[in-house]
Design an enzyme around this catalytic site. Structure first.
Site, PDB file in Angstrom:
ATOM      1  CB  CYS A   1       3.302  -5.516   8.428  1.00 16.89           C
ATOM      2  SG  CYS A   1       5.169  -5.584   8.071  1.00 16.89           S
TER       3      CYS A   1
ATOM      4  CG  HIS B   1       3.748  -1.284  11.235  1.00 19.17           C
ATOM      5  ND1 HIS B   1       3.276  -2.334  11.888  1.00 19.17           N
ATOM      6  CD2 HIS B   1       4.686  -1.915  10.406  1.00 19.17           C
ATOM      7  CE1 HIS B   1       4.084  -3.369  11.708  1.00 19.17           C
ATOM      8  NE2 HIS B   1       5.017  -3.199  10.949  1.00 19.17           N
TER       9      HIS B   1
ATOM     10  CD  GLU C   1       0.451  -0.597  13.801  1.00 17.89           C
ATOM     11  OE1 GLU C   1       1.355  -1.428  13.800  1.00 17.89           O
ATOM     12  OE2 GLU C   1      -0.048  -0.377  12.482  1.00 17.89           O
TER      13      GLU C   1
END
Length: 615
Positions: A401, A532, A534
């Site tokens: 990001c 993102h 994750e």
């Protein structure tokens, strides 16, 4: 089995005891007994969601597929249970009151005086039952069990309406369909080394005074509960001795379900809820592939995370978990170093030379450099310096990001020569905007106005690193949370200079993934994403970009990629796996087949390949 069963997890004495991990572990036990499990997190704060909260206040903001900005515990649920929750899985006071007031404005209450009881409490109960009936595992039908976590500590004034609603809810669904697991602290007094039960006794007393009687006590302590302490808690808290669970400190969080299994928690839970499949529980794979594997890792890989919320690790919880997932897959031991981005800046050298030197030493000694997401101008110049160092010195770099935007700003300044380039977020009047505000985003409202949730990224070439890591040939779907984007006007110049945007949105105008091509030519890994990754990483199924990053940092990426068959530009060709003689058939447990439009390909599932072939 008729109807959904409920497990209510509450907390006492202090916050931060691990209610989320406890709730997730209960879900793991029930799921591995064969039951379909969903989860709900109740946060008693007035915010409508976690989106506008500082990471220092409440840890990271976890983003869901539908764009919901939620409490980080929903990330625990998704990772432990491998499910996909929705924004409604996170209940807040703000959401409940907003829904009730909207109904009042429509006239739904027919002129009645709207009160906490029964209108707010009814709204809470209705919300729970509605969400508990929604499948979250990709299968049709109502989940068998819903695990509900009540945030905060019992007795807090803001949680009172929820406790009352849950008291009523126990009556609504029936005692045989719900149980309460109360997580409490059993402290050890340092001088005498004695486990003290009084805090838990008082906590249970408060809970019972509010109308909820705990079925189980989950006692957090630094070491296992002594038998005498367990008996004392059972006596004074009015629960069977067997229902007093010792949740003492363990080597990693994946051992918590195993700890509960050892104490027969799954059998006790199933007996209380009328579930008959407790004997089917098998956590062998969980133990071998997660808990034991993590503890067995010895080969170190040093990752330096450059952030601005480094004083609170929960601010980057999903990033940490993704690194752990990738390290388990790559068979390396994570050594995570934290660097406050501002401490890399020249100003820090003047104000605190020791901190400045220590921060740069961590950068120099790192095997890989990670710049995660964030907001605000503090530390931005330090992150740019870190990205420059990683690029010039051929250190594996992963930007997420803001980390991608940082990489673009650095490249525009130092490769294109536009030294005053910046993001309009940090320098609205910059003469060379490398990152700009997205035109569709509100300039007046903060909450829920970003580009949020799962969005499609279209891969621009099949030969890029990202396509190989994702083992995809056309597109990937990842979760987003941002207001700014790479300035599309600069993209042609950037790509001409060697920074290629190998992933774009479906319009082709919004940059999603960048890779460094020839600056320098032999850089091992310089990848950044606007999304993102994750948030969708799972134990056993690590995020591809994180896995590539860890493999590059441990100098195993080239070996790994030789075993991955990825799509070629010839789109109709059927590909077959190439299996080395080194790789015994016993280590290849199957193939993963991807189909996309008229593309059909077969790839080796490298998750099951022998460790030695990646060394």
């Amino acid at each position: 089995m008729q109807g959904t069963k409920y497990v209510l997890v509450t907390g006492g004495v202090v916050s931060g005891l691990g209610k989320g991990v406890t709730a997730s572990s209960i879900g793991v036990l029930l799921k591995n007994c064969g039951y379909r499990v969903t989860s709900i997190k109740i946060d008693p704060y007035l915010n409508a969601d976690a989106g506008t909260m500082s990471p220092f206040e409440h840890g990271e903001v976890f983003v869901l597929d539908d764009g919901g900005e939620a409490d980080l515990d929903l990330g625990n649920y998704e990772r432990f249970l491998d499910i996909t929750l929705t924004r409604d899985s996170n209940i807040t006071t703000g959401k409940i009151y907003q829904a009730v007031i909207e109904r009042e404005r429509r006239g739904d209450y027919l002129g009645k005086t709207v009160q906490v009881v029964p209108h707010i409490t009814d709204a809470i109960q209705d919300w729970i039952q509605r969400v508990a009936a929604q499948p979250v595992d990709g299968k049709a039908g109502v989940p068998h069990v819903c695990v509900i976590e009540l945030g905060g500590t019992v007795g807090d004034i803001e949680s009172a309406p929820f406790v009352e609603a849950l008291r009523q809810f126990c009556i609504r669904v029936g005692d045989n369909n719900i149980c309460n697991v109360h997580v409490s602290l059993v402290p050890v007094i340092g001088v005498v080394g004695e486990q003290k039960t009084k805090p838990t006794q008082h906590s249970v007393q408060v809970l019972r005074s509010l109308g909820i009687t705990p079925t189980f006590l989950a006692c957090r302590s630094s070491y296992p509960l002594e038998d005498s302490v367990r008996s004392k808690l059972a006596l004074f808290c009015n629960v069977p001795t067997a229902n007093v669970l010792s949740l003492h400190d363990v080597s990693n969080i994946w051992r918590v379900p195993l700890l509960m299994q050892e104490q027969g928690a799954h059998q006790l839970l199933c007996a209380k809820l009328g579930l008959t499949e407790a004997n089917k529980l098998d956590l062998t794979s969980w133990k071998v592939n997660l808990a034991d594997r993590w503890d067995s890792l010895t080969d170190p890989v040093k990752i330096t995370l450059i952030g601005k919320y480094t004083n609170l690790s929960d601010a980057y919880l999903s990033v940490i978990k993704s690194l752990q997932h990738a390290c388990m897959e790559a068979r390396v031991k994570l050594e995570l170093e934290w660097v406050e981005a501002a401490s890399l800046e020249p100003e820090s050298k003047e104000s605190d030379l020791t901190l400045y030197d220590a921060s740069w030493r961590k950068l120099v000694e790192a095997d890989g450099i990670l710049v995660p997401g964030g907001f605000g101008s503090r530390g931005v110049e330090g992150k740019i310096l870190a990205a420059n160092y990683a690029r010039i010195n051929k250190k594996p770099y992963l930007g997420i990001c803001l980390g991608m935007q940082i990489a673009v700003i650095e490249y525009v300044r130092n490769v294109l020569g536009l030294t005053e380039a910046n993001s309009t977020e940090f320098a609205p009047a910059t003469p060379h905007p490398a990152v700009v505000f997205m035109p569709e985003i509100s300039t007046t409202h903060k909450g829920g106005t970003m580009r949020l949730g799962a969005r499609r990224t279209v891969l621009q070439t099949m030969s890029c690193m990202s396509a190989k890591l994702y083992q995809q040939d056309q597109y990937i779907d990842e979760r987003h949370r941002h207001r700014y984007e790479v300035n599309p006007d600069l993209v042609p110049k950037l790509e001409e200079a060697g920074m290629h945007f190998v992933g774009r949105d479906e319009t082709g105008e919004r940059m999603e993934i960048l890779e460094l091509v020839n600056q320098p030519a032999d850089h091992p890994y310089y990848v950044a994403a606007q999304f993102h990754p994750e948030f969708k990483s799972r134990p056993g199924k690590p995020s591809p970009l994180f896995l590539g990053f860890i493999l590059a940092a441990s100098k195993r990426l080239d070996s790994y990629l030789r075993w991955v068959i990825t799509p070629q530009d010839s789109r109709r060709r059927r590909l077959r796996p190439r299996i080395s003689k080194q790789c015994s058939a016993s280590y290849i447990q199957g193939y993963r087949v991807h189909t996309s439009l008229n593309v059909s390909l077969t790839v080796v599932n490298v998750s099951y390949v022998q460790k030695s072939i990646f060394l």
